[in-house]
Scaffold this motif. Sequence first.
Motif, PDB file in Angstrom:
ATOM      1  N   ASN A 222     -40.568   1.235  45.366  1.00 29.94           N
ATOM      2  CA  ASN A 222     -40.494   1.773  44.014  1.00 29.94           C
ATOM      3  C   ASN A 222     -39.543   2.972  44.001  1.00 29.94           C
ATOM      4  O   ASN A 222     -39.899   4.065  44.432  1.00 29.94           O
ATOM      5  CB  ASN A 222     -41.910   2.178  43.572  1.00 29.94           C
ATOM      6  CG  ASN A 222     -41.923   2.719  42.160  1.00 29.94           C
ATOM      7  OD1 ASN A 222     -40.906   3.140  41.626  1.00 29.94           O
ATOM      8  ND2 ASN A 222     -43.096   2.703  41.552  1.00 29.94           N
ATOM      9  N   LEU A 223     -38.344   2.757  43.496  1.00 29.20           N
ATOM     10  CA  LEU A 223     -37.306   3.797  43.552  1.00 29.20           C
ATOM     11  C   LEU A 223     -37.742   5.073  42.849  1.00 29.20           C
ATOM     12  O   LEU A 223     -37.589   6.177  43.378  1.00 29.20           O
ATOM     13  CB  LEU A 223     -36.024   3.288  42.898  1.00 29.20           C
ATOM     14  CG  LEU A 223     -35.201   2.286  43.690  1.00 29.20           C
ATOM     15  CD1 LEU A 223     -33.887   2.032  42.982  1.00 29.20           C
ATOM     16  CD2 LEU A 223     -34.916   2.810  45.087  1.00 29.20           C
ATOM     17  N   THR A 224     -38.264   4.905  41.626  1.00 33.50           N
ATOM     18  CA  THR A 224     -38.651   6.075  40.837  1.00 33.50           C
ATOM     19  C   THR A 224     -39.645   6.929  41.609  1.00 33.50           C
ATOM     20  O   THR A 224     -39.484   8.130  41.746  1.00 33.50           O
ATOM     21  CB  THR A 224     -39.291   5.611  39.512  1.00 33.50           C
ATOM     22  OG1 THR A 224     -38.410   4.655  38.934  1.00 33.50           O
ATOM     23  CG2 THR A 224     -39.499   6.755  38.560  1.00 33.50           C
ATOM     24  N   LYS A 225     -40.656   6.254  42.146  1.00 33.40           N
ATOM     25  CA  LYS A 225     -41.699   6.967  42.868  1.00 33.40           C
ATOM     26  C   LYS A 225     -41.107   7.736  44.053  1.00 33.40           C
ATOM     27  O   LYS A 225     -41.396   8.918  44.241  1.00 33.40           O
ATOM     28  CB  LYS A 225     -42.749   5.961  43.344  1.00 33.40           C
ATOM     29  CG  LYS A 225     -43.842   6.584  44.208  1.00 33.40           C
ATOM     30  CD  LYS A 225     -44.755   5.515  44.777  1.00 33.40           C
ATOM     31  CE  LYS A 225     -45.346   5.991  46.097  1.00 33.40           C
ATOM     32  NZ  LYS A 225     -46.122   4.938  46.757  1.00 33.40           N
ATOM     33  N   TYR A 226     -40.277   7.061  44.830  1.00 33.58           N
ATOM     34  CA  TYR A 226     -39.795   7.696  46.052  1.00 33.58           C
ATOM     35  C   TYR A 226     -38.774   8.785  45.792  1.00 33.58           C
ATOM     36  O   TYR A 226     -38.698   9.760  46.524  1.00 33.58           O
ATOM     37  CB  TYR A 226     -39.281   6.650  47.048  1.00 33.58           C
ATOM     38  CG  TYR A 226     -40.434   6.030  47.786  1.00 33.58           C
ATOM     39  CD1 TYR A 226     -41.127   6.777  48.730  1.00 33.58           C
ATOM     40  CD2 TYR A 226     -40.867   4.745  47.508  1.00 33.58           C
ATOM     41  CE1 TYR A 226     -42.225   6.243  49.397  1.00 33.58           C
ATOM     42  CE2 TYR A 226     -41.953   4.193  48.163  1.00 33.58           C
ATOM     43  CZ  TYR A 226     -42.625   4.955  49.103  1.00 33.58           C
ATOM     44  OH  TYR A 226     -43.709   4.453  49.759  1.00 33.58           O
ATOM     45  N   ARG A 227     -38.002   8.628  44.731  1.00 34.26           N
ATOM     46  CA  ARG A 227     -37.034   9.692  44.429  1.00 34.26           C
ATOM     47  C   ARG A 227     -37.756  10.952  43.976  1.00 34.26           C
ATOM     48  O   ARG A 227     -37.416  12.057  44.386  1.00 34.26           O
ATOM     49  CB  ARG A 227     -36.065   9.219  43.353  1.00 34.26           C
ATOM     50  CG  ARG A 227     -34.993   8.322  43.942  1.00 34.26           C
ATOM     51  CD  ARG A 227     -33.994   7.947  42.908  1.00 34.26           C
ATOM     52  NE  ARG A 227     -32.917   7.169  43.504  1.00 34.26           N
ATOM     53  CZ  ARG A 227     -32.244   6.255  42.839  1.00 34.26           C
ATOM     54  NH1 ARG A 227     -32.539   5.989  41.580  1.00 34.26           N
ATOM     55  NH2 ARG A 227     -31.263   5.609  43.425  1.00 34.26           N
ATOM     56  N   ILE A 228     -38.778  10.763  43.126  1.00 36.00           N
ATOM     57  CA  ILE A 228     -39.523  11.936  42.670  1.00 36.00           C
ATOM     58  C   ILE A 228     -40.326  12.532  43.825  1.00 36.00           C
ATOM     59  O   ILE A 228     -40.424  13.739  43.972  1.00 36.00           O
ATOM     60  CB  ILE A 228     -40.425  11.577  41.468  1.00 36.00           C
ATOM     61  CG1 ILE A 228     -39.533  11.192  40.284  1.00 36.00           C
ATOM     62  CG2 ILE A 228     -41.315  12.750  41.079  1.00 36.00           C
ATOM     63  CD1 ILE A 228     -40.275  10.767  39.050  1.00 36.00           C
ATOM     64  N   LEU A 229     -40.847  11.650  44.688  1.00 34.56           N
ATOM     65  CA  LEU A 229     -41.591  12.114  45.855  1.00 34.56           C
ATOM     66  C   LEU A 229     -40.691  12.983  46.747  1.00 34.56           C
ATOM     67  O   LEU A 229     -41.109  14.046  47.221  1.00 34.56           O
ATOM     68  CB  LEU A 229     -42.113  10.917  46.651  1.00 34.56           C
ATOM     69  CG  LEU A 229     -42.913  11.287  47.914  1.00 34.56           C
ATOM     70  CD1 LEU A 229     -44.355  11.599  47.539  1.00 34.56           C
ATOM     71  CD2 LEU A 229     -42.874  10.161  48.942  1.00 34.56           C
ATOM     72  N   ALA A 230     -39.463  12.523  46.937  1.00 34.71           N
ATOM     73  CA  ALA A 230     -38.534  13.286  47.776  1.00 34.71           C
ATOM     74  C   ALA A 230     -38.326  14.676  47.181  1.00 34.71           C
ATOM     75  O   ALA A 230     -38.322  15.677  47.908  1.00 34.71           O
ATOM     76  CB  ALA A 230     -37.204  12.556  47.894  1.00 34.71           C
TER      77      ALA A 230
END
Lengths: 357, 410
Positions: A222-230
């Motif tokens: 999930n790109l959105t999740k991982y980008r915000i997580l980063a």
Amino acid sequence: MATTSLRPCGDFRTTYKADQYLLQTKWIGIWTFIAIGVLLLGPLVLDGYIISLLILIGIYGIAALGLNILVGMTGQISLGHAAFFGFGAFSSAWLNSTTGIPAILTIPLAGFMTTAIGMIFGIPAARIKGLYLAIATLASQFILQDFFARADWFSGGSSGSLADTVSLFGFAFDSDERYYYLVLFWTILSLVAVANMKRSRDGRALVAVRDHYLSAEIMGINLTKYRILAFGVSSFFAGLGGALFGHYLGYVSAEGFTILLSIQFLAMIIIGGLGSVMGTMLGAAFIVLLPQVMEALTSGMFAMFPETLATFSSGQAYIKEMSVGAAIILFLIFEPEGLAHRVKLIRQSWKLYPFSY
Amino acid sequence: MRRLLSTAVAVALASGLSPAALADSVFVGHLVDYTGPTGFVGKTYGPGVKDAIDYVNAHGGIDGTMIELEQVDYAYKVPEAIATYKRWTSRNNMVAMQGWGTADTEALITFVAKDKIPVWSASYSGHLTDPTGKNPNTEKPAPYNFFYGPSYSDGCRAMVQWAADDAKEKGIEKPKFLHTGDNHPYPNAPKQACAEYAEELGFEVLPPVVVPMAPGDFKAQCLSIKDSGANYAFIGNLGGSVVSLLASCGTVGTDVTYMANIWGGDYKTIEASNAQNYIFPSASPFWGAEAPGMELVRKIYEEGSSDKSEKPTHHYIRGICSAFYMVEAMKWAKANGGITGENIKQGMYATADWVPEGLEGVCVPSTWTAEDHRGTTIVSVNRGSAVDGKAQIEQIATVELPRRDDWIGY
């Protein structure tokens, strides 16, 4: 890119799990503990100047680790790291003075507060990349800086805010020698945490996002999740470093968290090695020590050859600044992979001497 | 980690290259910004301090004790200022420091108080003037921070007081005042204090206009100032930003009297921006003025190592004052138990209304007490205009502000 492993003959792995150990061989483990031992004894033998340099390296190193997660591991450029660093410093001071929670606890709490802010600013990152993201993070830098200058209730506005001495069960970390241990504790904890994160499922997902976002998405990441997580994790370390910085100075002022510092953070991870945990620390050390070394060298030169250099004496400051710039440029040309890579090569040649491979 | 330690040791060895301490000498650190964002004025103030100390050393030092001055350009970077300060305290046995900007001064407030090292900064923030934390507004008492000249707040108040008289003369019923500057601790330092005083004096205070500290085209800001109907605008920035603002507003054609912070007004700024009727404060005469102490200032300049291609600004002269107050306090310390940080601080309190020897008419008589670090509240008000590219500056008033208790540290 040489990726020869440093394993002696006969030391081979038969499972993926064994391939993922933090301390690859017995000797690496031994040396790590020796190094920690040496660092623990540091304040007993080193003078205040070196101790304060080590404290700064630790503090900036923690914050740079966060940036490395974002830029080096996830491939999302950020120009607003100093603002998150500042937010952590103000948060800890604010929490401590308004709620009365002891500073020793507000330091990690400030990290979590910064995480929340970082995630909010990270929302656009879920949609944009590259230059657009760089500009968005640049905006976060200015928005937060503006906030520091205006929010009197939070940051004390233009008069800054007071950060109390940190103490633990009555033991006050009120001298550099004592504060050093607090910073060392958080530095080691952060290093281990990030190194562990890198080998976890989420860490691999971040690297996948960096390497090819489309493939990553097709694999089910999930790109959105991982980008915000980063962004969140990165901000946590920025806030943690900032809080340690605030309590070290005892006084937090918005003056110190400008775009200049954001760029210094970027320089740290580029020089140290993108995506490398140890490299981040080396890069932080490089950026903190370089001006000091250059200062010592230029003033040493002027002291040794006063007649020859008399014409330049008014230019000492410029010579120093230019040398700092030149050193960084030379680094980028000759060490594009960063210090971490160079250390790896040195270790290899040590291992393989007198053969080349 | 091992490498980190060995690098640190290498630095330790490298710094051993610095010249050995002189026989009978005390160490004074001097932070300057020549290559950073505040270099515009840093380059004129720093040499004033250095030339003054060199002159003192060349003429017998502090009754025989030499001052070992080390100047470090920290380029306005906080980490570098901290590291340098730590080196001076742990390696060089520093007894006093000449600082520079808001960034380094504020980062070091706690350290200098703990280490008992008096600092003469070139940051004149009002909150540095409260050594005991008497004022409830004071976030942090700064017992070891000194500076020569009026605080930013007092400088701005003096501008406002002059403007009130000026408005009366011009017959303006309810004059309008606004603050311009970046949203940044340095331009913001006097904002609130000054607005309150302006209201006291019957001004209508308009919302502030944000002008970035980096030079640029500020016609939009000038139009905002013009449309607001302000009669008097205070400029909180310095250097290139002020030049840009004055030049842009000259193009737009605003009918506003611009008044500056002490760092925002000097002959270089006026000439570069082609300013007209620009009002700015000062705490010393200008280069070329006649005063008994100017003789010494000229000698210091001639014997000094500073760049002689341009004439010095009044910031250079303030640098000399800052250094000489420190030197006089050191003299007192030497006669009263030795030159230590604590004794130097007491030396600052030893006399009231004093001027360093030989600088009569140059430095304004100042008083520091253990309760109040506002050295002076007397501000010279000047008007400068560029005529054929050359600045013409005249002193038009001297404002003596009351030493109000609610203004300490604020």
